[in-house]
Every structure is written in C-alpha cells, then in structure tokens.
Write an enzyme that holds these catalytic residues in place. Structure first.
Site, PDB file in Angstrom:
ATOM      1  N   GLU A  12      82.340  29.364  38.829  1.00 39.34           N
ATOM      2  CA  GLU A  12      82.679  29.041  37.181  1.00 39.34           C
ATOM      3  C   GLU A  12      84.210  28.611  37.241  1.00 39.34           C
ATOM      4  O   GLU A  12      84.335  27.631  36.462  1.00 39.34           O
ATOM      5  CB  GLU A  12      82.497  30.195  36.402  1.00 39.34           C
ATOM      6  CG  GLU A  12      80.909  30.599  36.028  1.00 39.34           C
ATOM      7  CD  GLU A  12      79.939  31.138  37.140  1.00 39.34           C
ATOM      8  OE1 GLU A  12      80.571  31.571  38.047  1.00 39.34           O
ATOM      9  OE2 GLU A  12      78.823  31.330  36.758  1.00 39.34           O
ATOM     10  N   GLU A  30      73.097  35.518  37.801  1.00 44.67           N
ATOM     11  CA  GLU A  30      72.908  36.249  36.683  1.00 44.67           C
ATOM     12  C   GLU A  30      71.401  36.632  36.349  1.00 44.67           C
ATOM     13  O   GLU A  30      71.064  37.618  35.820  1.00 44.67           O
ATOM     14  CB  GLU A  30      73.487  35.462  35.593  1.00 44.67           C
ATOM     15  CG  GLU A  30      74.993  35.248  35.687  1.00 44.67           C
ATOM     16  CD  GLU A  30      75.707  34.414  34.410  1.00 44.67           C
ATOM     17  OE1 GLU A  30      75.568  33.368  34.197  1.00 44.67           O
ATOM     18  OE2 GLU A  30      76.492  35.127  33.715  1.00 44.67           O
TER      19      GLU A  30
HETATM   20  C1  1HE Z   1      72.629  20.250  39.775  1.00 43.33           C
HETATM   21  C2  1HE Z   1      73.241  21.454  39.792  1.00 43.33           C
HETATM   22  C3  1HE Z   1      73.611  22.106  38.805  1.00 43.33           C
HETATM   23  C4  1HE Z   1      72.728  21.092  42.034  1.00 43.33           C
HETATM   24  N1  1HE Z   1      73.800  21.513  37.603  1.00 43.33           N
HETATM   25  N2  1HE Z   1      72.928  19.777  38.857  1.00 43.33           N
HETATM   26  N3  1HE Z   1      76.588  25.967  39.759  1.00 43.33           N
HETATM   27  C5  1HE Z   1      77.414  25.414  40.589  1.00 43.33           C
HETATM   28  O1  1HE Z   1      78.410  25.103  40.505  1.00 43.33           O
HETATM   29  C6  1HE Z   1      76.620  24.891  42.104  1.00 43.33           C
HETATM   30  C7  1HE Z   1      76.507  23.418  41.926  1.00 43.33           C
HETATM   31  N4  1HE Z   1      75.550  23.237  43.056  1.00 43.33           N
HETATM   32  C8  1HE Z   1      76.012  22.992  44.364  1.00 43.33           C
HETATM   33  O2  1HE Z   1      77.250  23.650  44.801  1.00 43.33           O
HETATM   34  C9  1HE Z   1      75.106  22.708  45.502  1.00 43.33           C
HETATM   35  O3  1HE Z   1      74.023  21.490  44.702  1.00 43.33           O
HETATM   36  C10 1HE Z   1      74.310  23.564  46.118  1.00 43.33           C
HETATM   37  C11 1HE Z   1      75.109  24.510  47.159  1.00 43.33           C
HETATM   38  C12 1HE Z   1      73.474  24.530  45.041  1.00 43.33           C
HETATM   39  C13 1HE Z   1      72.940  23.086  46.912  1.00 43.33           C
HETATM   40  O4  1HE Z   1      73.843  22.102  47.652  1.00 43.33           O
HETATM   41  P1  1HE Z   1      72.652  20.955  48.421  1.00 43.33           P
HETATM   42  O5  1HE Z   1      73.359  20.038  49.263  1.00 43.33           O
HETATM   43  O6  1HE Z   1      71.133  21.274  48.916  1.00 43.33           O
HETATM   44  O7  1HE Z   1      72.127  19.777  47.066  1.00 43.33           O
HETATM   45  P2  1HE Z   1      73.128  18.736  46.287  1.00 43.33           P
HETATM   46  O8  1HE Z   1      72.887  17.548  46.903  1.00 43.33           O
HETATM   47  O9  1HE Z   1      74.381  19.257  45.778  1.00 43.33           O
HETATM   48  O10 1HE Z   1      72.152  18.620  44.909  1.00 43.33           O
HETATM   49  C14 1HE Z   1      71.000  17.983  44.577  1.00 43.33           C
HETATM   50  C15 1HE Z   1      70.818  17.604  43.198  1.00 43.33           C
HETATM   51  O11 1HE Z   1      71.075  18.726  42.345  1.00 43.33           O
HETATM   52  C16 1HE Z   1      71.968  16.646  43.008  1.00 43.33           C
HETATM   53  O12 1HE Z   1      71.783  15.690  41.978  1.00 43.33           O
HETATM   54  P3  1HE Z   1      71.444  14.170  42.286  1.00 43.33           P
HETATM   55  O13 1HE Z   1      71.305  13.477  40.935  1.00 43.33           O
HETATM   56  O14 1HE Z   1      72.863  13.734  43.036  1.00 43.33           O
HETATM   57  O15 1HE Z   1      70.166  14.395  43.505  1.00 43.33           O
HETATM   58  C17 1HE Z   1      73.054  17.569  42.321  1.00 43.33           C
HETATM   59  O16 1HE Z   1      74.117  16.959  41.398  1.00 43.33           O
HETATM   60  C18 1HE Z   1      72.107  18.375  41.453  1.00 43.33           C
HETATM   61  N5  1HE Z   1      72.399  19.888  41.252  1.00 43.33           N
HETATM   62  N6  1HE Z   1      73.146  21.947  41.177  1.00 43.33           N
HETATM   63  C19 1HE Z   1      73.330  20.148  37.572  1.00 43.33           C
HETATM   64  N7  1HE Z   1      74.258  23.648  38.917  1.00 43.33           N
HETATM   65  C20 1HE Z   1      75.313  30.566  31.671  1.00 43.33           C
HETATM   66  S1  1HE Z   1      76.646  30.123  32.298  1.00 43.33           S
HETATM   67  C21 1HE Z   1      76.590  29.947  34.318  1.00 43.33           C
HETATM   68  C22 1HE Z   1      77.299  29.455  34.722  1.00 43.33           C
HETATM   69  C23 1HE Z   1      77.009  28.764  35.994  1.00 43.33           C
HETATM   70  O17 1HE Z   1      75.939  28.875  36.359  1.00 43.33           O
HETATM   71  S2  1HE Z   1      78.382  28.161  36.726  1.00 43.33           S
HETATM   72  C24 1HE Z   1      77.568  27.548  38.437  1.00 43.33           C
HETATM   73  C25 1HE Z   1      76.907  26.307  38.265  1.00 43.33           C
END
Ligand code: 1HE
Length: 260
Positions: free
Chosen positions: A130, A110
């Site tokens: 989402e 977005e």
């Molecule tokens: C996060 C977020 C997040 C990572 N909010 N903490 N977005 C999503 O559903 C995408 C969610 N994220 C992922 O699928 C993956 O993290 C990635 C593909 C982006 C990257 O993977 P990777 O293996 O490089 O990293 P990771 O190990 O998954 O994440 C590293 C850290 O970032 C981990 O935290 P930690 O405390 O365990 O180290 C994750 O929890 C954290 N992290 N993404 C919070 N999004 C205005 S409306 C908009 C609506 C949306 O955007 S919906 C989509 C949300």
C-alpha cells in the site's frame, strides 16, 4: 453474476473460488459484491466453507485500475463495504478455511485474515504494498492482519514493501499451516470437513466468542466464558456427545500425526 466467484459444495462444505485469474484475482467493486452473495449462500447451505483462488495466485488485492478513479467519499464507502462483507465471513454461523498460494497481497491478505484457519502452500508470499501505491489498507487489515502478526511486523511490511514467505508467514502467525505446492486446497477441505462434524454451537462459540473475548478486559472475558461454557455444555447435542464418549462410542483424541 459475472463469474468472479465459483461456488460448489462437497457434502456439508461450500467451496468458493476467486475467479479472475487474468487480473490475479484483483478485487473490484463487482467482485466484492459477488463475494458477498456467495458468502451468504454458504452461510445458508453449509456447515463449513473453503475459500481459495483460481490461477497462479490467491489474490493481488484491491483492483487498482478501478480505485484510481474514486473520490475520497467513494473510497470510504468502498472500504466500509469490504468491512461489512469480510465481517460476514469472520462473524458468522460457519467456520472458514482459506487455501493460499502465490501472491496473497494487500486486500488479498485482508480477505484471508477474515477467515478462521489459513493453509498456505509453499509458493505463497505475503506483501502489503500500500505504501508504494500511495494508499492504506482498507479491507480490515489494520485490525485483523495487525492482530495476527502484530503491529511492528505489519508496520515493517508496509514501510519497507517487504515480501514474506509462507514459512515466515507461519512463524508470524499469518497462517496456521504450510503444505507442499498445490496441496493447500485439499488440506483446507479436509479441515473444513472435520470442522463440519463438530457441534454447531461449539463452532459458533469459537468463531464469535474468541475474538470478542480477546478484545475484552481479562475479568470480563472470564465472566463471559463461564456463560458460553455452561450454555454449550448443557445443550442437548453436548449431552449426546458427552454420553457417546462415556459409552465408548466416540473417537478418542488422536496423538499428533495420527489424524482424527
Ligand atoms: C492488477 C492487479 C491489481 C495485477 N489491480 N490489476 N495490489 C498490488 O499492489 C499488487 C499488484 N500486482 C502485482 O504486484 C502482480 O500483479 C502480482 C505479483 C500479484 C502477480 O504478478 P504476475 O507477473 O503474475 O502478473 P502481472 O503481469 O503483474 O498481472 C497480470 C494482469 O493483472 C496485469 O494486467 P494486464 O492488463 O497487463 O494483463 C496487471 O495489471 C493485473 N493486475 N494485480 C489491478 N491489484 C481495500 S484496500 C486494499 C489495498 C490493496 O489491496 S493494495 C495492494 C494492491
């Protein structure tokens, strides 16, 4: 300031870097406020801007950890704030060039969709998870991303959780360019520097008039175009630039591949 966004300038171009790589640049409330502040700075300082991400991904979208604690009305206010801030990018005085790599997901897509030219490196992938998370787009995606790729493709992405490659993203109109790994920022900067040399009024018209005319009825669009066309062409800057071409002081249009 928490350092969620780095800010530097190179000539007339401002470079904003999303800087929360340990959370894959997930956007929290404080982060969106910093984007707002740095966007205002760029609007004052620069003639064009580049947006990119630090770390291995452009942006993982909304900070889901923070969102989990919100009430319905807080969610509405949060979404409306994203709309305001991203609107300051889309409808402003300067063009924005976005350099993408890795995950460009949910709110990350977005945010990218609010910029004007998107350059993806070949590691870029797009997704709108989402549906899997039990939420909906809230950063303008139903308007901007849907207009870029079309409602059918966006519906598919949101229902199936499908991830889209950089090449597919180019075919789907999500990005205008795909470049080799690691080269998106340099390419976006090159384009931004070139755009910064255009007439300010022309850039303003491109950014602010094209999406509005696109949303108008055909005859209204043509009518508005005639005024913008005349207003830009009769400006002192246009007179100087037109004379420069006629007196052979200005560059000709280069064939594709030949650069500017
Ligand atoms: C996060 C977020 C997040 C990572 N909010 N903490 N977005 C999503 O559903 C995408 C969610 N994220 C992922 O699928 C993956 O993290 C990635 C593909 C982006 C990257 O993977 P990777 O293996 O490089 O990293 P990771 O190990 O998954 O994440 C590293 C850290 O970032 C981990 O935290 P930690 O405390 O365990 O180290 C994750 O929890 C954290 N992290 N993404 C919070 N999004 C205005 S409306 C908009 C609506 C949306 O955007 S919906 C989509 C949300």
């Amino acid at each position: 300031m928490t350092g969620f966004v780095t800010y530097e300038t190179e000539g007339d171009v401002a470079l904003l870097g999303l800087n929360r790589p340990e959370k894959r640049n997930a956007i929290s409330d404080a982060f969106v406020e910093e984007i707002a502040d740095q966007v205002e700075r760029a609007r004052k300082d620069a003639k064009a801007a580049v947006l990119y991400g630090h770390g291995n991904h452009f942006c993982a979208g909304l900070d889901l950890a923070e969102h989990v604690r919100k009430t319905p009305i807080e969610g509405v206010h949060g979404s409306r704030r994203w709309h305001e801030v991203f609107g300051r990018i889309e409808f402003g005085p300067i063009p924005w060039f976005c350099a993408l790599h890795g995950a460009t997901v949910g709110g990350g897509l977005e945010l990218a969709s609010s910029t004007h030219v998107r350059v993806a490196d070949e590691t870029t992938f797009f997704a709108l998870p989402e549906g899997q998370r039990g939420i909906f787009v809230g950063g303008g995606g139903s308007v901007r991303a849907a207009r870029l790729m079309g409602v059918a493709r966006m519906t598919d992405m949101m229902l199936t959780g499908r991830a889209v490659t950089a090449e597919e993203g180019e075919r789907w109109n999500l990005v205008q360019y795909v470049v080799p790994k690691g080269e998106a920022k340099a390419k976006a900067l090159e384009f931004a520097k070139a755009a910064a040399t255009n007439a300010e009024l022309s850039n303003y018209a491109v950014i602010n008039a094209l999406p509005r005319i696109d949303a108008m009825a055909r005859d209204d669009g043509l009518f508005v175009e005639s005024f913008i066309s005349s207003f830009t062409a009769t400006s002192p800057e246009a007179e100087e630039r037109l004379n420069a071409f006629l007196e052979k002081r200005a560059a000709k249009v280069a064939a594709p591949g030949g650069g500017r």
